[in-house]
Design a protein around this motif. Sequence first.
Motif, mmCIF file in Angstrom:
data_model
loop_
_atom_site.group_PDB
_atom_site.id
_atom_site.type_symbol
_atom_site.label_atom_id
_atom_site.label_comp_id
_atom_site.label_asym_id
_atom_site.label_seq_id
_atom_site.Cartn_x
_atom_site.Cartn_y
_atom_site.Cartn_z
ATOM 1 N N LEU A 169 24.626 54.133 43.353
ATOM 2 C CA LEU A 169 25.733 54.673 42.572
ATOM 3 C C LEU A 169 26.882 53.671 42.462
ATOM 4 N N ALA A 170 27.098 52.906 43.505
ATOM 5 C CA ALA A 170 28.130 51.872 43.454
ATOM 6 C C ALA A 170 27.809 50.863 42.354
ATOM 7 N N VAL A 171 26.533 50.521 42.216
ATOM 8 C CA VAL A 171 26.134 49.596 41.164
ATOM 9 C C VAL A 171 26.263 50.260 39.800
ATOM 10 N N GLN A 172 25.951 51.544 39.718
ATOM 11 C CA GLN A 172 26.154 52.251 38.449
ATOM 12 C C GLN A 172 27.622 52.164 38.016
ATOM 13 N N HIS A 173 28.533 52.263 38.964
ATOM 14 C CA HIS A 173 29.953 52.222 38.636
ATOM 15 C C HIS A 173 30.419 50.816 38.264
ATOM 16 N N VAL A 174 29.634 49.805 38.613
ATOM 17 C CA VAL A 174 29.909 48.448 38.144
ATOM 18 C C VAL A 174 29.873 48.413 36.614
ATOM 19 N N GLU A 175 28.995 49.227 36.014
ATOM 20 C CA GLU A 175 28.931 49.277 34.547
ATOM 21 C C GLU A 175 30.304 49.602 33.970
ATOM 22 N N TRP A 176 31.050 50.526 34.602
ATOM 23 C CA TRP A 176 32.365 50.897 34.097
ATOM 24 C C TRP A 176 33.346 49.732 34.187
ATOM 25 N N VAL A 177 33.276 49.001 35.299
ATOM 26 C CA VAL A 177 34.159 47.844 35.469
ATOM 27 C C VAL A 177 33.888 46.821 34.362
ATOM 28 N N ILE A 178 32.610 46.595 34.077
ATOM 29 C CA ILE A 178 32.241 45.627 33.041
ATOM 30 C C ILE A 178 32.663 46.128 31.660
ATOM 31 N N GLU A 179 32.333 47.376 31.360
ATOM 32 C CA GLU A 179 32.613 47.919 30.037
ATOM 33 C C GLU A 179 34.109 47.900 29.726
ATOM 34 N N SER A 180 34.922 48.371 30.655
ATOM 35 C CA SER A 180 36.365 48.374 30.446
ATOM 36 C C SER A 180 36.930 46.961 30.432
ATOM 37 N N GLY A 181 36.288 46.070 31.152
ATOM 38 C CA GLY A 181 36.742 44.690 31.162
ATOM 39 C C GLY A 181 36.628 44.021 29.808
ATOM 40 N N PHE A 182 35.697 44.489 28.997
ATOM 41 C CA PHE A 182 35.531 43.938 27.650
ATOM 42 C C PHE A 182 36.287 44.740 26.592
ATOM 43 N N ASP A 183 36.911 45.837 26.987
ATOM 44 C CA ASP A 183 37.623 46.687 26.028
ATOM 45 C C ASP A 183 39.027 46.128 25.799
ATOM 46 N N LEU A 184 39.085 44.985 25.149
ATOM 47 C CA LEU A 184 40.356 44.289 24.966
ATOM 48 C C LEU A 184 41.288 45.048 24.034
ATOM 49 N N GLU A 185 40.738 45.943 23.229
ATOM 50 C CA GLU A 185 41.571 46.733 22.319
ATOM 51 C C GLU A 185 42.586 47.567 23.079
ATOM 52 N N HIS A 186 42.244 47.973 24.307
ATOM 53 C CA HIS A 186 43.137 48.812 25.100
ATOM 54 C C HIS A 186 43.766 48.056 26.265
ATOM 55 N N GLY A 187 43.807 46.742 26.156
ATOM 56 C CA GLY A 187 44.483 45.968 27.183
ATOM 57 C C GLY A 187 43.566 44.971 27.863
ATOM 58 N N ASP A 188 44.087 43.793 28.128
ATOM 59 C CA ASP A 188 43.323 42.738 28.779
ATOM 60 C C ASP A 188 43.422 42.922 30.288
ATOM 61 N N ARG A 189 42.291 43.164 30.928
ATOM 62 C CA ARG A 189 42.268 43.376 32.375
ATOM 63 C C ARG A 189 41.826 42.125 33.126
ATOM 64 N N GLY A 190 41.787 41.000 32.420
ATOM 65 C CA GLY A 190 41.485 39.738 33.073
ATOM 66 C C GLY A 190 40.012 39.485 33.326
ATOM 67 N N PHE A 191 39.159 40.366 32.880
ATOM 68 C CA PHE A 191 37.736 40.229 33.182
ATOM 69 C C PHE A 191 37.113 39.075 32.402
ATOM 70 N N VAL A 192 37.490 38.955 31.130
ATOM 71 C CA VAL A 192 36.949 37.870 30.314
ATOM 72 C C VAL A 192 37.361 36.523 30.896
ATOM 73 N N ALA A 193 38.612 36.399 31.291
ATOM 74 C CA ALA A 193 39.085 35.143 31.879
ATOM 75 C C ALA A 193 38.322 34.815 33.159
ATOM 76 N N ALA A 194 38.003 35.830 33.951
ATOM 77 C CA ALA A 194 37.251 35.609 35.189
ATOM 78 C C ALA A 194 35.854 35.076 34.885
ATOM 79 N N LEU A 195 35.220 35.621 33.839
ATOM 80 C CA LEU A 195 33.894 35.144 33.459
ATOM 81 C C LEU A 195 33.955 33.722 32.915
ATOM 82 N N GLN A 196 35.031 33.409 32.207
ATOM 83 C CA GLN A 196 35.195 32.046 31.708
ATOM 84 C C GLN A 196 35.366 31.066 32.866
ATOM 85 N N ALA A 197 36.102 31.480 33.882
ATOM 86 C CA ALA A 197 36.372 30.607 35.022
ATOM 87 C C ALA A 197 35.153 30.424 35.915
ATOM 88 N N ASP A 198 34.279 31.416 35.945
ATOM 89 C CA ASP A 198 33.117 31.355 36.844
ATOM 90 C C ASP A 198 31.851 31.784 36.094
#
Length: 768
Positions: A272-301
Motif C-alpha cells: 500500500l505504501a508503494v501504491q501511495h507513491v503513485e499519488w506522489v508522482i501524479e501530483s508531482g507532475f500536476d504543474l497546473e496546480h502548483g510546482d511541487r519540485g518533483f520535476v526539478a528533482a527528476l532533472q537533478a537525479d
Amino acid sequence: MRPSRISKATLRRVPALGAAFFLALGLFAPQSHAAPVGPAAPAKAAAGATPAAAPKAIPVPKSPDASTGDRPLAAESTGRASTAHPATEAAPAADGKSAKQLSAAPAAVDCNLSGVLGASGGALVQQLTALPDVTCTYPLFNLTGADAGKVFREAQMVTVADALRTASAGYAGNNSASIGQLVMFLRAGYYVQENNAASVGGYGAPLQTSIRGALDAFFAAPHSQDVTEANGATLNEAVTLIDSSHENGRYAGVVKRLLAGYTSTWPASMDLAVQHVEWVIESGFDLEHGDRGFVAALQADPSIATAWAGFVTRNGAMLNGGDVVTRIGMQLGNLVAVDGLRAQGRPLVKDLINRYPLVGATGPLTMNLVWFTEKKDAGNCTVYGTCDLPKRLVPLVLTVDHTCNANLRIRAQDMTAQQLADTCTSLVNEDAAFHKVIKDNGPIPGDLNTSLEVVAFDDYYNYSLYAWLMYNIAVDNGGMYEEGNPAAAGNQARFIAHEADWLRPAFQIWNLNHEYTHYLDGRYNMAGDFEAGMTTPTIWWVEGIAEYISYSYRGERYAAAITEAGKGTYKLSTLFDTTYDNADSTRIYNWGYLAVRYMLQSHPQDVNALLAKYRVGDWAGARTLLTSTIGTRYDADFASWLTACAADNCGTLPADRAPLCGAADTRQFDKNCRRDNVAAATGNYSYSFLYLPAGVKQLTVTTTGGSGNADLYYNGGSWATTGSYLAKSANAGNGETLTITNPPSGWVYFSLYAQQGFNGATVTTQYQ
C-alpha cells in the motif's frame, strides 16, 4: 495562502472511513451520467500517419462507464475491470482508492475525540498519542468552520509536526509510540485547510520548516525501511503525507527507494505504501496546480527515472491491468510530456512500449504510454517505433471479422456466432423498418456509402483503451458514428461501439440501433457529410429520428422521454433550434425523440417537405420551413400531445396498410398484401407461403398487432419451423420483421410460431 479548491488528487486521499463520513453528509455528490453532450473535436491524426478525411462524428449517448477525459486508465480505475485482464485489487472505496488503505477501528475501541478537539500545545500531542487506534483520527477529516480553524490552525500543525520529528528519532518500526496518530492528524489538517482555507487560515514557512523536519526524521529512521506489515501501516500514511504537504520533490529519493526495493512478496501494508507513491508522482507532475519540485528533482537525479522503469520491468510478471505496477508504470509517460525530462524519458518509454504486448494483461500499460507519446510528444512516432500502431492494432484487438451481407460487416473483439447472427438480423430488419417510416425513394444521388462497418469492443474499458488510436476519435462517450465523405470513392462509413457489459449475461451492443439509424439517415435523408448538415440546426431531427427508430423498431417504451413529456419543458418551435452546443443530453435525445414522433404522427406532410429539402442540401430552405412556415403554429397542439403522451397515450403513425390478399387459400400471400386476424395456439404454427417471380431483389415479411407472442421464421423452399429456418425474428409480442435479400424464385415459405398463444395479428408481404 493555499487555494481553497479541493484538487482531484487531494480528494482521493481522504481515508476510506473518513470518505464514508463525507458521503453520508452529502458533501461529495456523484457526477451525473446525464452530462451535456457535444460533438467531439476532430482528433489529431496519429503521428507519422496520413490524416484521415474529416469524419462525420456523431457522439453516442454516454455509457455508464464513460470517462470524463480522453486518456485511457488502468483497468481498476474505471471501476469495472477489463474482461481480458481482471484486476486483483480490492474494490474501490468511496475515495476511489483501495479499501485496504486503512482498516476500520475495532468495534470495542473508544474513539472519544473530545480531548483532541479542545487541546493545544503539548496537551494536544498527549491527547493524540493517547488515542487507542490510528483510525480514531478519521472523523478529523470531516471538521469544518470554527472547529476546523480551532483544531488545524498553523500553530497546532507546527506543534504536531515537531512532535512527529521528535518521536521519529526513536521510531521502532511499529505504532507502539502512536506515531501513526500524529501522521494522520497532519494529513487531516492539510486536507481540511485546503477545503476550508477561510476558516483555518493560511499555512506558511513555519509549518513548512516543521513538516520537513518531521518527514526528514521519519524517513531517516532505520526502521522506516523495514519490510514488515507493522512498519507499512505507518509508512503508507507517511508517504501520503509527502503529497498532502506538497513536498513531492524533496522526497523524490523516498520514491526511488521504495520503487527500487519493491517486490511482489512485500506484505499488504508495504504494498500500500508503494501504491501511495503513485499519488506522489501524479501530483508531482500536476504543474497546473502548483510546482511541487518533483520535476526539478527528476532533472537533478536521472537515476530516479531509471529506478522507476526498473520497478516495472523487474515486476513485469505482476502486470494484470489494474495492479500497482501498471498504475505506476503508466505515470512514466509524464516524462515525455515535460521538455526538461523528455530526453531521459524517451528511451525508457520506448523500451516499455516495445517490451510488452499491446493487448491482454499488459495492454493498459502499453496503451497509456502510447497515449503520452501521441498526445504529449506528437509527431515523433518514429522515435518510439509506433507510426504503424493504428493499423497493427486492428487485427490484434478485433479478432472477429464477420460479413452479414454485401452492405454490412462486423469487426469485433469478442462475439459468438449467435451474437453475430442476431446482430446482423437486427440491423437488416431495422433497415426495412426505417424505410417504412421514412418512405424514401432510394439513396441520395452521389452517396457512395453503400456499406457500413460496425466495430464492437468487448466493453467500454477496451473501447477507451484502443479506439482513440485505432480510429482517431474521442472516447469520453458511448461510441462514435463516422460517415466520412459519402461522395468519396472508397470511403468507409463506420460505427465504433462497445458491448454494454453491465447488462450481461444479456448481450447488447450499446446504442446499436440508434447508430444504425444515423447511417441510414445520412444515406437516405441528409445530403453531403456531417458538417454540411450542421450549417443550420438539424440535431432535433438527426438525434430524434435515431431515438425514434431505435425504440419503435425494438418495440420498447421510451420511459425517460415519456417522463420528460409530463414536464412540458420545451415548445416544439424551441426544439427546432437544438444544437449540440446549446442543449444537454435530455433535450438532445429525449426531446428530440418527442419532437420527431409528434411530427411523424401529426404532420407527416411537413416531414416529407422537410426531408425533400434535406435530401438536396437545401439547408436554408429547410430552416425557413421550420421557423417560418411552421413557426409556432404547432406549439399549442404539441403541448396537448405531450400531456397525453405522459399518460401513455402517445399515438401511432398514420395507417399505411397493404390491401388484403385475394387467394382463396388463407395461407397464400402475394406481392404487397396482408392477412388480418392471424392466430395460433401456444406451441403451434400459422404456416404461409407465396410465389416469387425471377429477379426479386428483396422480400419483406412483417407482423403487427394482436395479442400474445408470435415469432416469425423463414425457410426458402420448404416449410419453416423453429428447427428448420434460414432467418427468424423473435421479439417480444407480435412486432416482427424479416427482410430477405435475393430470395430464390418459386414458392417460398414462412411461419408464425406461437411462443404464447396469439390472435388478431396482421401479416404483410412485400417484394421488389
